[in-house]
Design a protein around this motif. Structure first.
Motif, PDB file in Angstrom:
ATOM      1  N   GLU A 124       0.867  -1.176   0.000  1.00 47.95           N
ATOM      2  CA  GLU A 124       0.000   0.000   0.000  1.00 47.95           C
ATOM      3  C   GLU A 124       0.909   1.233   0.000  1.00 47.95           C
ATOM      4  OE1 GLU A 124      -3.705   1.903   2.599  1.00 47.95           O
ATOM      5  OE2 GLU A 124      -2.944  -0.112   3.027  1.00 47.95           O
ATOM      6  N   GLU A 125       0.742   2.105  -0.995  1.00 44.29           N
ATOM      7  CA  GLU A 125       1.628   3.241  -1.178  1.00 44.29           C
ATOM      8  C   GLU A 125       0.819   4.529  -1.273  1.00 44.29           C
ATOM      9  OE1 GLU A 125       3.822   2.330  -4.682  1.00 44.29           O
ATOM     10  OE2 GLU A 125       4.429   0.324  -3.976  1.00 44.29           O
ATOM     11  N   THR A 126       1.515   5.640  -1.174  1.00 45.20           N
ATOM     12  CA  THR A 126       0.882   6.951  -1.299  1.00 45.20           C
ATOM     13  C   THR A 126       1.582   7.711  -2.418  1.00 45.20           C
ATOM     14  OG1 THR A 126       0.408   6.978   1.071  1.00 45.20           O
ATOM     15  CG2 THR A 126       0.280   9.090  -0.105  1.00 45.20           C
ATOM     16  N   ASP A 127       0.798   8.214  -3.393  1.00 41.83           N
ATOM     17  CA  ASP A 127       1.422   8.919  -4.508  1.00 41.83           C
ATOM     18  C   ASP A 127       1.701  10.379  -4.145  1.00 41.83           C
ATOM     19  OD1 ASP A 127      -0.994  10.251  -4.621  1.00 41.83           O
ATOM     20  OD2 ASP A 127      -1.729   9.167  -6.370  1.00 41.83           O
ATOM     21  N   GLY A 128       2.185  11.170  -5.106  1.00 43.88           N
ATOM     22  CA  GLY A 128       2.574  12.550  -4.844  1.00 43.88           C
ATOM     23  C   GLY A 128       1.424  13.437  -4.410  1.00 43.88           C
ATOM     24  N   ASP A 129       0.196  13.049  -4.751  1.00 50.45           N
ATOM     25  CA  ASP A 129      -0.975  13.838  -4.360  1.00 50.45           C
ATOM     26  C   ASP A 129      -1.569  13.365  -3.038  1.00 50.45           C
ATOM     27  OD1 ASP A 129      -0.765  15.304  -6.716  1.00 50.45           O
ATOM     28  OD2 ASP A 129      -1.965  13.835  -7.840  1.00 50.45           O
ATOM     29  N   GLY A 130      -0.878  12.440  -2.390  1.00 54.06           N
ATOM     30  CA  GLY A 130      -1.370  11.939  -1.114  1.00 54.06           C
ATOM     31  C   GLY A 130      -2.450  10.882  -1.256  1.00 54.06           C
ATOM     32  N   LYS A 131      -2.671  10.388  -2.464  1.00 56.06           N
ATOM     33  CA  LYS A 131      -3.713   9.391  -2.691  1.00 56.06           C
ATOM     34  C   LYS A 131      -3.172   7.996  -2.414  1.00 56.06           C
ATOM     35  CE  LYS A 131      -6.948   7.750  -6.237  1.00 56.06           C
ATOM     36  NZ  LYS A 131      -7.386   7.913  -7.649  1.00 56.06           N
ATOM     37  N   ARG A 132      -3.944   7.192  -1.675  1.00 51.52           N
ATOM     38  CA  ARG A 132      -3.534   5.825  -1.367  1.00 51.52           C
ATOM     39  C   ARG A 132      -3.678   4.933  -2.597  1.00 51.52           C
ATOM     40  NH1 ARG A 132      -7.376   3.897   2.973  1.00 51.52           N
ATOM     41  NH2 ARG A 132      -6.032   2.050   3.012  1.00 51.52           N
ATOM     42  N   ARG A 133      -2.687   4.068  -2.800  1.00 53.91           N
ATOM     43  CA  ARG A 133      -2.719   3.137  -3.924  1.00 53.91           C
ATOM     44  C   ARG A 133      -2.308   1.752  -3.424  1.00 53.91           C
ATOM     45  NH1 ARG A 133       0.493   5.788  -8.854  1.00 53.91           N
ATOM     46  NH2 ARG A 133      -0.660   4.167 -10.000  1.00 53.91           N
ATOM     47  N   LEU A 134      -2.903   0.733  -4.033  1.00 55.19           N
ATOM     48  CA  LEU A 134      -2.676  -0.646  -3.604  1.00 55.19           C
ATOM     49  C   LEU A 134      -2.169  -1.462  -4.794  1.00 55.19           C
ATOM     50  CD1 LEU A 134      -2.993  -2.610  -1.180  1.00 55.19           C
ATOM     51  CD2 LEU A 134      -5.282  -3.162  -2.050  1.00 55.19           C
ATOM     52  N   PHE A 135      -1.079  -2.224  -4.583  1.00 58.24           N
ATOM     53  CA  PHE A 135      -0.465  -3.001  -5.646  1.00 58.24           C
ATOM     54  C   PHE A 135      -0.255  -4.449  -5.193  1.00 58.24           C
ATOM     55  CE2 PHE A 135       0.896   1.354  -6.282  1.00 58.24           C
ATOM     56  CZ  PHE A 135       0.678   1.555  -7.640  1.00 58.24           C
ATOM     57  N   ILE A 136      -0.385  -5.359  -6.160  1.00 49.65           N
ATOM     58  CA  ILE A 136      -0.014  -6.763  -5.969  1.00 49.65           C
ATOM     59  C   ILE A 136       1.120  -7.041  -6.951  1.00 49.65           C
ATOM     60  CG2 ILE A 136      -0.776  -9.170  -6.051  1.00 49.65           C
ATOM     61  CD1 ILE A 136      -3.643  -8.159  -5.694  1.00 49.65           C
ATOM     62  N   ARG A 137       2.187  -7.657  -6.467  1.00 48.84           N
ATOM     63  CA  ARG A 137       3.339  -7.908  -7.332  1.00 48.84           C
ATOM     64  C   ARG A 137       3.732  -9.385  -7.280  1.00 48.84           C
ATOM     65  NH1 ARG A 137       4.487  -2.643  -5.242  1.00 48.84           N
ATOM     66  NH2 ARG A 137       4.697  -1.126  -6.942  1.00 48.84           N
ATOM     67  N   PHE A 138       4.044  -9.914  -8.453  1.00 46.81           N
ATOM     68  CA  PHE A 138       4.500 -11.296  -8.587  1.00 46.81           C
ATOM     69  C   PHE A 138       5.826 -11.309  -9.344  1.00 46.81           C
ATOM     70  CE2 PHE A 138      -0.114 -11.786  -8.313  1.00 46.81           C
ATOM     71  CZ  PHE A 138      -0.253 -12.834  -7.412  1.00 46.81           C
ATOM     72  N   PRO A 139       6.768 -12.143  -8.949  1.00 49.60           N
ATOM     73  CA  PRO A 139       8.009 -12.267  -9.734  1.00 49.60           C
ATOM     74  C   PRO A 139       7.735 -13.021 -11.035  1.00 49.60           C
ATOM     75  CG  PRO A 139       7.995 -13.869  -7.959  1.00 49.60           C
ATOM     76  CD  PRO A 139       6.771 -13.018  -7.764  1.00 49.60           C
ATOM     77  N   THR A 140       8.357 -12.578 -12.107  1.00 46.37           N
ATOM     78  CA  THR A 140       8.215 -13.239 -13.416  1.00 46.37           C
ATOM     79  C   THR A 140       9.598 -13.397 -14.032  1.00 46.37           C
ATOM     80  OG1 THR A 140       7.802 -11.060 -14.383  1.00 46.37           O
ATOM     81  CG2 THR A 140       5.870 -12.385 -13.822  1.00 46.37           C
ATOM     82  N   PRO A 141      10.392 -14.308 -13.512  1.00 49.25           N
ATOM     83  CA  PRO A 141      11.801 -14.418 -13.928  1.00 49.25           C
ATOM     84  C   PRO A 141      11.998 -14.789 -15.382  1.00 49.25           C
ATOM     85  CG  PRO A 141      11.165 -16.285 -12.565  1.00 49.25           C
ATOM     86  CD  PRO A 141      10.039 -15.305 -12.487  1.00 49.25           C
ATOM     87  N   HIS A 142      10.973 -15.400 -16.016  1.00 43.06           N
ATOM     88  CA  HIS A 142      11.153 -15.849 -17.393  1.00 43.06           C
ATOM     89  C   HIS A 142      10.622 -14.856 -18.410  1.00 43.06           C
ATOM     90  CE1 HIS A 142      12.551 -19.721 -16.047  1.00 43.06           C
ATOM     91  NE2 HIS A 142      11.473 -19.868 -15.297  1.00 43.06           N
ATOM     92  N   SER A 143      10.129 -13.704 -17.949  1.00 44.79           N
ATOM     93  CA  SER A 143       9.597 -12.702 -18.854  1.00 44.79           C
ATOM     94  C   SER A 143      10.570 -11.542 -18.970  1.00 44.79           C
ATOM     95  CB  SER A 143       8.230 -12.200 -18.354  1.00 44.79           C
ATOM     96  OG  SER A 143       7.305 -13.258 -18.284  1.00 44.79           O
ATOM     97  N   ARG A 144      10.276 -10.668 -19.960  1.00 46.26           N
ATOM     98  CA  ARG A 144      11.151  -9.505 -20.131  1.00 46.26           C
ATOM     99  C   ARG A 144      11.088  -8.595 -18.908  1.00 46.26           C
ATOM    100  NH1 ARG A 144       8.875 -10.192 -25.047  1.00 46.26           N
ATOM    101  NH2 ARG A 144       7.270  -8.644 -24.675  1.00 46.26           N
TER     102      ARG A 144
END
Length: 615
Positions: free
Chosen positions: A40-60
């Motif tokens: 969960e992150e906050t952008d420059g305007d103070g807006k909350r943002r939510l991200f899901i990240r997965f590793p993809t070692p075989h992709s570019r």
């Protein structure tokens, strides 16, 4: 020796199956294991943002990032849902994860976005709330569902998966109501609702497509093979095609670079070649572009009936050679990710222009030059290519295993327009091929199943049966009903079940054939109804015989005997009016036409039951 045809990849246990066996579903440990995360992150305007990240070692891209900031409309659910997606998606492909997120966005979180929907928390996440979501999915307008059956099932399925993981999670399950329940089948029969079966390609267009692809592939193969010969020429003439190819080969050991790169390395050669477009043409001698591979893939799809997904992700190791009874064959066994099984095709060694034994070895040699600079995954793919505008590293067509999004559709459309072919897809090619099999084997679903590789014939019936095949089914059912009705009306006198294979079931007399059994000229027969004039075929203008069939000869002789016996059994007027002309026709016209000694000897071998009595 190739691997056994029984080869089948063992299904991987799902993430859910693995978690069920754990005593504590420690999500931090799962994340460490998978190197996946929810942030969960906050952008420059103070807006909350939510991200899901997965590793993809075989992709570019080494990380797949999925933004789900819209889930923060339900702050007490957002992170929990994201955590469950991490657990669910650890062993899934990138497109599958994106599709899953889309289903949640357009389904459950679209439902939450309504102004009249209370924002839930895990403790208030009860059965009544879920039933409200199900009712929203199944809403109707003007007597019809707003969402198609396929869409409703997918939206509910994604939501059900998240809830299932929540109920198994040591972190969240204690916060959920104990009686939380999702109805198993809210819309009975929805999974069998197919709005429009895939349209098959018209026969004329199929022939045009086939001939166009053969012409294109043959031209490319001849051009490339001439280039391979030029690369071996000694002392080619200056500024000749052979000279240009040899100099490019020396400058670029793998991928032939851009025109700008060529100007930097050899300005003289760049001036001789002239333009970036001319260089792009020369690249075809060394490795394919996506446009170059289109006719090859279409042709292979037409002879293999594989899906686009299966074709695109075919590995070189999926192709091998075996020898059966002294005859060498190519065996093609690509893995179909959706069914988690290998598909099987076997082709005799042939020099036919559409034979996989010609096309596949050529493609493998054509792409060999660029494989060393491909990613580890793409090095194994059979169909890889270099972009025209930015020639750098190899790419593959889009599939669940990776590839470049949109590349196939764009270049397929260009090929079809260029050759004045109607718009079509690989799905249509597969469906048309299976429809041809359906025709060849008289609607036998098991035959179509063997070719399609589906585990259940029901999938073919509901998803791969064309309108034409459905009409053929209806016609066959109508024919069977008409035959049964005639059998009952004649008290079993005309029984098609007693006929051997390849006989005309609609003809009223065994051994005979009829041009139109629904338009009998025999007095007393109704137009549009199956003829029931048993024994009347010898004198009917629509009747005919297979003069090379011993069975037909035996039945003609039996009918002659029956008519002669009927002279002593039937009233004289009836026999003279109805049967005497037919007997004369048998003796003077039909029997003399059987002159083949082989047929006569075959007839002598038949031991048949007697024909029914005449009336």
């Amino acid at each position: 020796m190739a691997e056994s045809f029984s080869d089948r990849r063992s299904p991987r246990p799902s993430r859910y199956a693995q978690l069920v066996g754990m005593t504590v579903a420690d999500l931090d440990a799962v994340r460490r294991e998978r190197l996946s995360s929810v942030s969960e992150e906050t952008d420059g305007d103070g807006k909350r943002r939510l991200f899901i990240r997965f590793p993809t070692p075989h992709s570019r891209e080494s990380i797949q990032t999925l933004e789900v900031s819209n889930w923060l409309m339900a702050p007490e659910l957002a992170v929990a849902f994201a955590e469950m997606v991490v657990v669910w998606g650890g062993d899934k492909t990138e497109p599958s994860r994106q599709t899953f997120i889309n289903d949640l966005n357009h389904g459950f979180f679209q439902y939450l976005a309504r102004s009249d929907t209370p924002t839930p928390s895990l403790p208030t996440f009860d059965t009544a709330f879920i039933n409200g979501f199900i009712e929203w999915l199944g809403r109707m307008e003007d007597g019809a569902y707003v969402l198609a059956a396929y869409t409703r099932l997918h939206y509910l399925g994604a939501f059900r998966s998240v809830v299932t993981f929540l109920k198994k999670s040591a972190q969240y399950r204690s916060q959920l109501p104990k009686d939380l329940h999702i109805r198993r089948n809210p819309w009975p029969g929805a999974s069998r609702q197919i709005a429009h079966p895939t349209k098959i390609i018209e026969p004329a267009d199929w022939i045009h497509l086939h001939s166009t692809c053969i012409e294109a592939c043959t031209q490319i193969m001849q051009t490339v093979e001439q280039g391979w010969m030029m690369l071996t020429e000694e002392c080619p003439k200056p500024n000749s095609l052979a000279s240009h190819l040899q100099r490019l080969d020396a400058l670029f050991p793998t991928v032939i670079g851009s025109f700008v790169k060529l100007q930097q390395l050899d300005a003289s050669l760049a001036r001789q070649i002239g333009t970036p477009e001319a260089l792009a043409t020369l690249r075809t001698y060394f490795h394919p572009s996506p446009r170059d591979l289109v006719p090859f893939l279409l042709l292979l799809a037409m002879v293999s009936f594989f899906s686009g997904e299966t074709l695109f992700a075919t590995r070189r190791s999926d192709v091998s050679y075996i020898e059966i009874q002294g005859v060498k064959r190519l065996v093609w066994r690509p893995y179909k990710s959706r069914s988690r099984r290998r598909q099987h095709r076997s082709f005799p060694i042939s020099d036919a222009p559409d034979s996989p034994t010609v096309l596949i070895p050529f493609i493998e040699r054509w792409t060999a030059r660029i494989r060393p600079v491909a990613t580890p995954r793409l090095q194994e793919w059979l169909f890889i290519w270099i972009p025209v505008n930015k020639p750098s590293e190899p790419h593959g067509f889009e599939s669940k295993s990776g590839g470049s999004k949109g590349a196939w559709q764009n270049h397929l459309s260009a090929f079809l327009i260029e050759n004045e072919l109607p718009h079509l897809t690989l799905r249509q090619v597969r469906t048309t091929g299976l429809d041809n099999v359906h025709t060849w084997f008289d609607g036998d679903l098991l035959a179509v199943q063997a070719v399609s590789g589906h585990q259940h014939p029901g999938v073919i019936l509901s998803h791969y049966t064309s309108d034409a095949a459905r009409k053929r089914h209806d016609e066959r059912l109508g024919d069977v009903m008409a035959l049964r009705s005639r059998w009952r009306e004649t008290d079993g006198t005309i029984d098609p079940r007693t006929l051997p294979p390849k006989q005309d079931l609609a003809a009223a007399t065994p051994g005979w054939r009829c041009f139109d059994p629904y338009d009998s000229p025999v007095p007393g027969q109704d137009k549009g109804k199956l003829c029931s004039a048993y024994g009347a075929c010898p004198g009917c203008a629509l009747a005919h015989l297979n003069l090379q069939d011993g069975y037909a000869l035996v039945r003609v002789l039996q009918l002659k005997v029956k008519i002669e016996q009927a002279q002593t059994q039937l009233p004289a007027a009836r026999w003279l009016t109805a049967w005497a002309p037919r007997l004369q026709r048998l003796i003077e016209y039909w029997l003399p036409r059987f002159q083949d000694e082989t047929v006569i000897r075959e007839a002598a071998q038949w031991d048949l039951d007697d024909l029914p009595e005449l009336e």
